[in-house]
Design an enzyme around this catalytic site. Structure first.
Site, short mmCIF file in Angstrom:
data_model
loop_
_atom_site.label_atom_id
_atom_site.label_comp_id
_atom_site.label_asym_id
_atom_site.label_seq_id
_atom_site.Cartn_x
_atom_site.Cartn_y
_atom_site.Cartn_z
N ASP A 66 42.90 39.23 34.55
CA ASP A 66 43.49 40.58 34.41
C ASP A 66 44.56 40.74 35.21
OD1 ASP A 66 41.90 40.77 36.51
OD2 ASP A 66 40.88 42.70 36.08
N HIS A 67 44.87 40.21 36.38
CA HIS A 67 45.94 40.55 37.30
C HIS A 67 46.91 39.89 36.98
CE1 HIS A 67 42.80 42.40 39.78
NE2 HIS A 67 43.52 42.47 40.65
N ASP A 121 36.96 41.65 44.53
CA ASP A 121 37.96 42.59 44.49
C ASP A 121 37.44 43.87 45.21
OD1 ASP A 121 40.55 43.00 42.16
OD2 ASP A 121 39.18 44.92 42.85
N ARG A 381 45.91 53.45 44.57
CA ARG A 381 46.54 52.83 45.95
C ARG A 381 48.08 53.44 45.62
NH1 ARG A 381 43.14 47.57 46.91
NH2 ARG A 381 41.51 48.72 47.79
N SER A 540 42.88 45.97 49.66
CA SER A 540 42.38 44.97 48.84
C SER A 540 41.47 43.80 49.64
CB SER A 540 43.25 44.03 48.18
OG SER A 540 43.68 42.75 49.05
N ARG A 542 41.65 40.73 49.18
CA ARG A 542 42.34 39.28 49.08
C ARG A 542 41.92 38.65 50.20
NH1 ARG A 542 48.00 42.42 48.37
NH2 ARG A 542 46.67 43.32 47.06
C1 MIC Z 1 44.21 45.30 44.55
O1 MIC Z 1 43.98 46.31 43.77
O2 MIC Z 1 45.00 45.45 45.66
C2 MIC Z 1 43.81 44.14 43.88
C3 MIC Z 1 45.01 43.35 43.47
O3 MIC Z 1 42.98 44.32 42.85
C4 MIC Z 1 43.23 43.35 44.93
C5 MIC Z 1 42.58 41.89 44.79
C6 MIC Z 1 43.65 40.88 44.97
O4 MIC Z 1 44.43 41.30 45.74
O5 MIC Z 1 43.70 39.98 44.11
C7 MIC Z 1 41.73 44.15 45.66
O6 MIC Z 1 41.78 45.34 45.47
O7 MIC Z 1 40.88 43.35 46.22
FE1 SF4 Z 2 43.67 45.71 39.13
FE2 SF4 Z 2 43.26 46.34 41.52
FE3 SF4 Z 2 44.79 47.74 40.28
FE4 SF4 Z 2 42.26 47.91 39.76
S1 SF4 Z 2 43.22 48.50 41.75
S2 SF4 Z 2 43.79 47.82 38.17
S3 SF4 Z 2 41.75 45.70 40.24
S4 SF4 Z 2 45.24 45.73 40.75
#
Ligand code: MIC
Ligand code: SF4
Length: 642
Positions: A66-67, A121, A381, A540, A542
């Site tokens: 999904d990313h 995630d 965010r 995140s 990550r």
């Molecule tokens: C995000 O919202 O920052 C992400 C992208 O979903 C990350 C995961 C990632 O960096 O792949 C998260 O929330 O953990």
């Molecule tokens: Fe995707 Fe992270 Fe955004 Fe949720 S917060 S929609 S998991 S990138």
């Protein structure tokens, strides 16, 4: 008589496998379900593969894509193929690209009250909306859980968030979680779990609860949990999953470490102003502000309830000429329902850009706004630059505020002209066709060949911790440095499966020379040290924000404080997470300073305290590690410890 338990205690005690919450600072819990998404999943499965386990040992593991859905170049498609083949081999259910956003899909189709879910995630706590203890972690922790290992959390303190009354029209779950963020902020909540209770809970449907639990991630808590009640049952029955329901409510007389009350009737439309989800202001105070872009969706606000509400605001109208409006639904189920009830036609006619059912704009992978734009978004965010445009001013709002403002191109207060509430559907249309390998879940398909295109590199392993360290403060950053600062996503996201390539962008938004300087230091035999302020590593899950620095020779972080998931990731990759014994000593270090960490290994083996020598004198640092964590660091990280 048995001690009355709250919901968190009930779930955790049923899953406890290591430690005693009464005496230990860390406990280990059994994980029933895991989820991964593609941007963190490739590493998680590479790590799982290197553990040599023939198939996943959880009740259910799901791999979502999904990313990284925008396929410019071969990299993302390579990752998708790799993920699909590895899911087939090891007994993981695979959610194809286009099916939707992991958290929305998991809530709809798999989340079960009373179970534990671990996801690579940080918004995995969305499952708290359905009564799961759902926790975000680094990919390697998910790999361990898939291999049957326990997951470790700091023994939680539980705060009751007592809800009374009901929300006014035009006010919704996003405003509730922004109320919580206004009170508790984005730092200082490490180790807490927030449990929602009180009569107001029954007035919130499951998607609304999920919105609140989702954005609890921004508080930095371990997770947020709702009870499982008649509303949960109705949702599960409507999803054709009535058998997954179990009732789970706090026992009368159960205790909490703290409590906070919210009168839902008094909640106002709120917005998180740039550049932090904790920077909460009233929508009223922003009224009339010109807006350039409005984006609706993300795992926080992409349910049928949310997008249908937006359609009701826009029905028969058109968005303002000088505002661009994009809408991303959370799942195919949501799109199907909107197609059937005419909402899609309404949104198209209103001039909205209908986007893919994916993360897209939320992670700066799509629709970066123009220079200096004001962008209203329903995601969770608004860190500086996360949208892909550093100068953009991103405000986080409810779908109601977003929709009302889309009509005029200015910030509007949605309570002025609210639309009717969307009733919880009696029956959701179920179509699981894009979930592959359900029949072989938990078993896997022997002989499956794993597809590895050139974007799939290997996972680097750390080295055992040195006795002493001669280091350099390779960078000095301030407070609230997020993982988006450390390891940017957006346009860089496609390098997630290739560490040497992705490592080129560590700290790119703060100091693009970081990578080269780290390598130069490493060549001189010097270790790299990161110096930071409060709440380092927010955001995140990550693990690349630890893995790539490890690759660049970072051996320690010295910060005023470090957030939970990032701290765990640092340990998993053999980087020592120190904090200043006296936060004022932060001023004793400058970027480029030579730092002597004499006796580092002995300090980690012992009580975690160490005296660091820098050009402006010595200062004390400390790290409180469990025996398990000490072992990981001494070995050079989790993979090296196996
Ligand atoms: C995000 O919202 O920052 C992400 C992208 O979903 C990350 C995961 C990632 O960096 O792949 C998260 O929330 O953990
Ligand atoms: Fe995707 Fe992270 Fe955004 Fe949720 S917060 S929609 S998991 S990138």
């Amino acid at each position: 008589m048995k001690k009355p338990l709250n919901v968190v205690e009930k779930i955790l005690s049923a899953h406890l496998v290591e430690g005693d919450p009464a005496t230990d600072a860390e406990i280990g819990i059994r994980i029933d379900q895991t989820l991964t998404q593609d941007a963190t999943g490739t590493m998680a499965y590479l790590q799982f593969e290197s553990m040599g386990v023939p198939r996943v040992k959880t009740d259910l593991s799901v791999s979502y894509v999904d990313h990284n859905t925008v396929q410019i170049g071969y990299e993302n498609a390579d990752d998708h193929d790799f993920l699909q083949s590895i899911a087939k081999k090891y007994g993981v259910v695979f959610s194809k690209c286009g099916n939707g956003i992991c958290h929305q899909l998991h809530l709809e189709r798999f989340g079960k009250p009373g179970t534990t879910l671990l996801g690579s995630d940080s918004h995995t706590p969305t499952g708290g909306g359905i009564g799961q203890v759902a926790i975000g972690a680094g990919g390697i922790d998910i790999a361990v859980a898939m291999a049957g290992g326990a997951f470790h959390i700091p023994t939680p303190k539980v705060r009751a968030i007592f809800l009374k009354n009901r929300l006014r029209k035009g006010v919704s779950a996003k405003d509730v979680i922004l109320t919580v963020l206004k009170k508790f902020g984005t730092k200082g909540n490490v180790g807490w779990i927030f449990e929602y209770c009180g009569p107001g809970v029954a007035t919130l449907d499951v998607p609304s609860r999920a919105t609140i639990a989702n954005m609890g991630a921004e508080l930095g808590v371990t997770t947020s949990v709702f009870p499982s009640d008649a509303v949960t049952k109705q949702f599960l029955v409507a999803q054709g999953r009535g058998k997954d329901f179990v009732k789970l409510v706090a026992d009368p007389g159960s205790e909490y470490d703290d409590a906070f009350e919210i009168d839902l009737a008094k909640v106002e439309p709120l917005a998180a102003a740039p550049h932090s989800p904790g920077n909460v202001v009233t929508v009223k105070s922003m009224r009339g502000k010109k807006v350039n872009q409005i984006l609706i969706g993300s795992c926080t606000n992409s349910s049928y309830r949310d997008i249908r509400t937006v359609a009701l605001y826009l029905k028969g109208k058109h968005v303002a000429d000088d505002v661009e409006v994009g809408i991303a639904c959370g799942s195919r189920q949501v799109v199907n329902m909107l197609a059937k009830d005419g909402s899609l036609a309404i949104l198209h006619a209103a001039g909205c850009r209908m986007l893919e059912n994916a993360c897209g704009f939320c992670i700066g992978a799509h629709m970066s706004p123009r220079t200096g734009a004001v962008s209203l978004r329903t995601n969770n965010r608004n860190f500086e630059g996360r949208s892909g445009t550093k100068s953009a001013q991103v405000y986080l709002v409810s779908p109601e505020t977003a929709a009302a403002s889309a009509l005029t191109g200015k910030v509007e207060v949605p309570t002025k002209k609210p639309v009717a509430a969307v009733a919880a559907p009696k029956k959701f249309p179920v179509d699981d066709a894009m979930f592959l390998y359900r029949a072989t879940a938990g078993k896997g398909v022997k002989g499956t060949e794993i597809v590895r295109g050139p974007n799939i590199a290997t996972v680097p392993k750390g080295e055992p911790l040195a006795k002493d360290l001669a280091g350099v403060a390779a960078i000095k950053v301030g407070d609230k440095i997020t993982t988006d600062h450390i390891m940017p996503a957006g346009a860089r996201l496609k390098f997630r499966s290739n560490i040497p390539q992705y490592a080129k962008f560590v700290f790119e938004p703060c100091d693009p020379t970081f990578h080269d300087r780290c390598l130069a230091n490493r060549e001189k035999g010097l270790a790299n040290v990161i110096v930071a302020g409060e709440s380092y590593g927010q955001g995140s899950s990550r693990e690349h924000a630890a893995l790539c620095p490890m690759y660049l020779g970072v051996k320690a972080v010295i910060a005023k404080s470090i957030e939970r998931i990032h701290r765990a990731n640092l340990i998993n990759f053999g980087i020592v997470p120190f904090t200043f014994a006296d936060p004022a000593d932060y001023d004793k270090v400058a970027a480029g300073d030579r730092l002597e960490l004499k006796g580092l290994r002995a300090a980690v083996e012992g009580d975690g305290t160490l005296t660091v020598k820098g050009p402006k004198g010595t200062f004390a640092v400390k790290t409180a590690l469990s025996d398990r964590e000490k072992h990981l660091i001494l070995c050079g990280g989790l993979l090296a410890s196996l």
